[in-house]
Design an enzyme around this catalytic site. Structure first.
Site, PDB file in Angstrom:
ATOM      1  CD  GLU A  42      -3.077  -1.102   2.117  1.00  9.49           C
ATOM      2  OE1 GLU A  42      -3.029  -0.257   3.020  1.00  9.49           O
ATOM      3  OE2 GLU A  42      -4.033  -1.882   1.967  1.00  9.49           O
TER       4      GLU A  42
ATOM      5  CD  GLU B  12      -4.085  -5.774   3.246  1.00 11.97           C
ATOM      6  OE1 GLU B  12      -4.876  -4.940   3.739  1.00 11.97           O
ATOM      7  OE2 GLU B  12      -2.852  -5.708   3.391  1.00 11.97           O
TER       8      GLU B  12
HETATM    9  C1  FCB Z   1      -4.793  -2.199   5.150  1.00 14.63           C
HETATM   10  C2  FCB Z   1      -3.482  -2.664   5.727  1.00 14.63           C
HETATM   11  C3  FCB Z   1      -3.613  -3.789   6.708  1.00 14.63           C
HETATM   12  C4  FCB Z   1      -4.804  -3.612   7.593  1.00 14.63           C
HETATM   13  C5  FCB Z   1      -6.046  -3.373   6.767  1.00 14.63           C
HETATM   14  C6  FCB Z   1      -7.312  -3.254   7.573  1.00 14.63           C
HETATM   15  O1  FCB Z   1      -4.685  -0.879   4.760  1.00 14.63           O
HETATM   16  O2  FCB Z   1      -2.638  -3.091   4.702  1.00 14.63           O
HETATM   17  O3  FCB Z   1      -2.413  -3.868   7.437  1.00 14.63           O
HETATM   18  O4  FCB Z   1      -4.578  -2.612   8.519  1.00 14.63           O
HETATM   19  O5  FCB Z   1      -5.876  -2.209   6.014  1.00 14.63           O
END
Ligand code: FCB
Length: 439
Positions: free
Chosen positions: A166, A350
């Site tokens: 990210e 994610e």
């Molecule tokens: C993302 C992160 C991860 C976690 C999720 C909820 O931005 O990569 O570490 O905090 O959000």
């Protein structure tokens, strides 16, 4: 309910975590990181909680890998902590740290789990923060050197490697909004961090390629920008958000340039010679990771750049206060494929939700999460039907963990963690996924 057979053969399901959020940074000779320093400074983190113990994955990893295997997951996306490998960020290696990751990877392979390693998921060694961290151009070289040390040990067994998790969070959230470590709020620091994080990604990618390592990817996070109204001001504000959040990094990686709006705003803050770095930044990758959670409703806000604010939206929200908007996932899978990454394999690296889960009689009922995942899986399936080369899906997160500035309160896990006893309890969502993956 979804089934594995709803997805193409070979489609990979996995779970995600990150080092600082689960390992217990106080164990095993890891050096201090800017998250330890940030958390120790009042006002930054809920109850000033830090990652010193977290889920104690450092000691309980066999149990955690068993949970991944027993859930029927094919892959595990985890990260290594730079300061666990190199406590000062450079120089002296902490053998105990390298040994830990070595055992962990072997543990995955023994259980038939594909290891997807993220090299950096946010815990910058404090010694490098002292040198300016992501504001300092040298971070690109420091990061590549760390990548070489780590992958020199693990590279023969890693299935896929992501460089930096990210890029927007590492730079904008942490240097403009000040919400994450190092908690800076400065436009010049932001422009530099945004550029250097890309430069570090490219420099490390080249260093790994030179070692003969392939299957290297970038992982970006995306938030759908919905204008609060049809007014030209709100539409422009949402476009600015979309550019700094979603387009800046993708454009750097895949088009070797930055969006015009951001160049105009950042020109006087970007480091000298930034235009000459795109051949490194745009070093080809083998896959792209998409992290997606929500959308934001964006309105114009008088004031200096970016002249926008987020306003509350009408949709049902998670424990984070994030609107549930699966259409955004479909939108970004399409957009990555058509506008940026072309035929490169995509992975949802994610996706998931926080919920105030509690253990009752040894069970955790989280129908909200089962529903959230089902709706986002639907979006993924739709993308595949349309021809988007989506190859896998990693749920955030395997287990409840340290949710950064929000401490241990926000529970994203498929597995519940009691932070007093560290007992793991699979939630209903874990059991639902387990039966889906078995079908
Ligand atoms: C993302 C992160 C991860 C976690 C999720 C909820 O931005 O990569 O570490 O905090 O959000």
């Amino acid at each position: 309910m979804y089934k594995r057979s709803d997805f193409p053969d070979g489609f990979l399901f996995g779970a995600s975590t990150a080092a600082y959020q689960i390992e217990g940074h106080g164990f095993g000779g890891a050096g201090p990181t800017h998250w330890d320093d940030f958390a120790a400074t009042p006002g930054n983190v809920v109850r000033a909680e830090d990652g010193a113990v977290a889920c104690d994955h450092f000691h309980r990893w066999p149990e955690d890998l068993d949970l991944i295997r027993d859930g029927g997951f094919d892959g595990y996306r985890f990260s290594a902590s730079w300061a666990r490998v190199l406590p000062e960020g450079r120089g002296q290696v902490n053998q105990e740290g390298l040994d830990f990751y070595d055992k962990l990877v072997d543990g995955m392979l023994e259980r038939g789990i594909d290891p997807m390693l993220t090299l950096y998921h946010w815990e910058l060694p404090s010694a490098l923060a002292d040198q300016g961290g992501w504001r300092n151009r040298d971070v690109a070289k420091w990061f590549a050197d760390y990548a070489e040390v780590l992958m020199g040990r693990l590279g023969d067994r890693i299935w896929k490697t992501a460089t930096i998790n990210e890029l927007w969070c590492v730079s904008f959230l942490s240097h403009f909004m000040g919400v994450h470590a190092p908690g800076v709020r400065d436009i010049r620091a932001t422009a530099r961090a945004m550029h250097h994080v890309l430069l570090a990604h490219g420099t490390a990618t080249q260093a790994l390629r030179a070692m003969g390592i392939d299957q290297i990817g970038a992982v970006c996070n995306f938030t759908y920008a919905q204008p609060a109204s049809k007014s030209p001001e709100d539409v422009e504000a949402a476009a600015t958000f979309d550019d700094h959040y979603n387009n800046f990094f993708m454009s750097g990686l895949f088009h070797k340039k930055y969006p015009e709006r951001i160049v105009t705003a950042f020109e006087k803050y970007l480091p000298e010679g930034w235009q000459n770095d795109f051949d490194v930044i745009g070093t080809p990758v083998d896959w792209l990771g998409v992290n997606y959670y929500t959308r934001e409703i964006i309105a114009a806000d008088p004031g200096p750049w970016p002249a926008l604010k987020s306003v509350e939206g009408p949709l049902p929200k998670t424990q984070m206060g994030w609107e549930i908007y699966p259409e955004g996932l479909l939108h970004f899978l399409r957009r990555c494929h058509t506008d940026f990454s072309g035929d490169l394999p995509l992975y949802v690296t994610e996706n998931g939700m926080a919920n105030p889960d509690v253990v009752v009689d040894g069970a955790v009922h989280d129908p909200e999460r089962i529903d959230y995942l089902a709706r986002h899986f639907d979006a993924a399936k739709q993308a595949i039907v349309e021809g988007v080369p989506l190859k896998g899906y990693f749920v955030w997160s395997l287990m409840d963990n340290y949710e950064w500035a929000l401490g241990y309160e926000k529970r994203f896990g498929l597995v519940h963690v009691d932070f007093d006893t560290l007992k793991r309890t699979p939630k209903d969502s874990y059991l639902a996924l387990k039966s889906a993956l078995a079908s």
